[in-house]
Enzyme design. Structure first.
Site, PDB file in Angstrom:
ATOM      1  CG  PHE A  26      28.945  59.112  32.981  1.00  0.00           C
ATOM      2  CD1 PHE A  26      29.220  60.370  33.120  1.00  0.00           C
ATOM      3  CD2 PHE A  26      28.199  58.689  31.957  1.00  0.00           C
ATOM      4  CE1 PHE A  26      29.212  61.212  32.069  1.00  0.00           C
ATOM      5  CE2 PHE A  26      28.349  59.605  30.828  1.00  0.00           C
ATOM      6  CZ  PHE A  26      28.510  60.734  30.908  1.00  0.00           C
ATOM      7  CB  CYS A  65      34.897  56.654  39.773  1.00  0.00           C
ATOM      8  SG  CYS A  65      36.247  56.255  41.048  1.00  0.00           S
ATOM      9  CG  ASN A  96      34.017  51.941  37.361  1.00  0.00           C
ATOM     10  OD1 ASN A  96      34.962  51.650  38.060  1.00  0.00           O
ATOM     11  ND2 ASN A  96      34.020  53.375  36.891  1.00  0.00           N
ATOM     12  CB  THR A  97      35.091  49.125  41.063  1.00  0.00           C
ATOM     13  OG1 THR A  97      34.992  50.288  41.433  1.00  0.00           O
ATOM     14  CG2 THR A  97      36.158  48.597  40.284  1.00  0.00           C
ATOM     15  CB  CYS A 132      37.442  12.999  49.575  1.00  0.00           C
ATOM     16  SG  CYS A 132      36.613  13.856  48.446  1.00  0.00           S
ATOM     17  CB  CYS A 164      19.435  11.879  42.450  1.00  0.00           C
ATOM     18  SG  CYS A 164      20.629  13.028  41.434  1.00  0.00           S
ATOM     19  CB  CYS A 206      27.662  15.691  43.610  1.00  0.00           C
ATOM     20  SG  CYS A 206      26.937  15.197  42.072  1.00  0.00           S
ATOM     21  CB  CYS A 245      33.944  16.084  42.662  1.00  0.00           C
ATOM     22  SG  CYS A 245      35.130  14.773  42.294  1.00  0.00           S
TER      23      CYS A 245
END
Length: 494
Positions: free
Chosen positions: A226, A228, A292-293, A438, A468, A474, A478
């Site tokens: 039902f 597609c 489905n998609t 980094c 914080c 974070c 990382c």
């Protein structure tokens, strides 16, 4: 995450997962380094380590690496071997993966979903021989679609080339008579496997007849498609799945043609999937398959201004699948699993499943069957090895003898947002030894967080007092896994 885990993750991601891998053919000890690397790639490193001998591999001359076909530099198989965990032998894993789905006994819950990966006798036979528990054959009907070329597109992110996948395919382009004969042969040749016929009609009479013909061919279950999103024609595909009255009527029509269990395959192109799912149950459905998609346009070529894939300069909205849709699928599975009107309804989970870990997330939310397509298109039927061994290794680690013990165990931990604990907080903890300096955490916190991280002269991050809020963005950015989190504590002032 320490250096060894980084090596395992990064190098397995670089591997091209070759067919008839030269690295394995070159190993003088007869080990299977390709199988080892593939297992690591699919979150199964301990079982993968059983295909090599880590000590010997770490110290050998590296014939496997010399044979590696990678386009820039060989996969560091010996370093991976040195970082591998203690081996778990696949042959020593004995957990019972059999599941009962809609009253049908399945040797394991892993099925091919209705798509190009299950669209002919030889393909399905190869999958069943490889160890898949069953197949949902590519949708059959009275229409014979005329397909476009090209019909696929993929999108990636940074070094990951295949995060999401778009397809323009419709139902099977083989004649109905040929498809029914294939289904008949599959059941005759693989009597212990589960053969599911996916059907799609445009009238109640067609749904009834397709169900009757599928049962006559020897199938075990019928799935009503039902959903597609790229079907051409009125009364077909996802347009049906958005109309509860049609879902109810077509489910009832299919039930009139068969005594077999009937699944209703739902579309995600809707706000509340429970509504058509309840309609399917009222029409007599024995189970629900989802999702489905997702309707999509994946990319626009900014030189031609055409969406991809370009079909002679044009494209259209069509279905999106792959790892990127897994969170959407899990949400819909959860919603149906906790819906009182659908209580006890068997669920088949579909969407973004690549590894055993993905599959078990669906089972933990109540599924008793799993369907997979896009991962097979990328990696082949052979991924069933890691689905099975990874699942068994997980169950062993948790002291579980049967996969069915896991079903639905995560449902109680998904609660309304108003019920979440808002009185406590967890803070990031920086591992300065493994930190590369980094500054990715600093950038993300400054530009997308709460400006709570400062960088010292040693290029190591630290928290700026009082700022914080414990969002832990974070930890997600990382690249070395050097940020963990504290124990949960009361928020200041609580």
């Amino acid at each position: 995450m320490k250096y060894g885990n980084l090596i395992l993750n990064n190098e397995s991601a670089r591997c091209m997962l070759c067919s008839d891998a030269p690295c394995t053919a070159a190993c003088p000890e007869g080990f299977d380094p390709a199988r080892f690397v593939r297992a690591v790639r699919f979150e199964n490193p301990a079982v993968g380590a059983g295909y090599i001998e880590a000590a010997k591999c770490a110290e050998c001359s590296g014939e496997c690496e010399k044979a590696c076909l990678h386009y820039d530099f060989p996969v560091k198989i010996r370093e991976m071997a040195a970082a591998a965990p203690e081996a778990v032998r696949a042959e020593g894993l004995s957990a019972d993966l059999s599941m009962e789905f809609c009253g049908v006994k399945c040797e394991n819950p892993f099925f091919l979903s209705s798509s190009v990966v299950a669209s002919g006798y030889e393909m399905c036979a190869n999958a069943l021989k490889a160890g898949w528990g069953g197949i949902v054959y590519k949708t059959i009907g009275f229409i014979k679609p005329d397909e476009v070329s090209p019909r696929f597109d993929a999108i990636g992110k940074e070094s990951t080339p295949f995060v999401g996948f778009k397809n323009l395919e419709q139902i099977s382009d083989h004649p109905l008579k040929e498809n029914l004969e294939i289904l008949r042969r599959l059941k005759q040749d693989f009597p212990t496997k589960v053969i599911v016929s996916s059907i799609m009609g445009s009238t109640e009479e067609e749904w009834t007849e397709l169900a009757r013909l599928s049962e006559e061919a020897g199938c075990d279950i019928i799935e009503c498609n039902f959903s597609c999103p790229q079907m051409v024609g009125e009364g077909l595909g996802s347009e049906v799945g958005q109309d509860p009255e049609l879902v109810r009527a077509y489910t009832a029509a299919a039930k009139r043609g068969t005594k077999l269990p009937v699944l209703a395959k739902m579309t995600p192109n809707i706000g509340n999937m429970e509504v058509p799912a309840i309609a399917a149950k009222e029409g007599g459905a024995d189970g629900i398959a989802a999702i489905n998609t997702v309707k999509s346009l994946t990319r626009i070529d900014l030189d031609t201004m055409v969406s991809c894939p370009s079909v002679n300069g044009k494209c259209s909205v069509s279905g999106y699948s792959g790892k990127a849709v897994k969170p959407i699928a899990l949400r819909f599975i959860h919603d149906m699993a906790v819906c009182p009107e659908l209580s006890g309804m068997p669920l088949s989970g579909i969407g973004g499943i690549e590894s055993w870990h993905d599959a078990l997330e669906f089972i933990a939310l109540g599924c008793t069957n799993i369907q997979i397509t896009t991962a097979v298109m990328q990696y082949g039927y052979r991924i069933i090895d890691d689905l099975i061994t990874g699942t068994k290794a997980y169950l062993k680690s948790k002291g579980m003898a049967k996969l069915s013990e896991l079903t639905g165990t995560a449902l109680n931990n998904v609660v309304p947002a108003d019920d979440l604990d808002r009185s406590t907080v967890v803070y990031p903890i920086f591992d300065k030894e493994s930190c590369a300096g980094c500054g990715r955490c600093y950038i993300s916190c400054m530009d997308g967080g709460h400006q709570a991280i400062v960088m010292g002269e040693d290029r190591k991050p630290r928290l700026s007092g009082g700022k914080c809020v414990g969002c832990l963005l974070c930890t997600l950015v990382c690249p070395t896994g050097s940020i963990s989190h504290s124990r949960r504590v009361k928020k200041p002032g609580r």
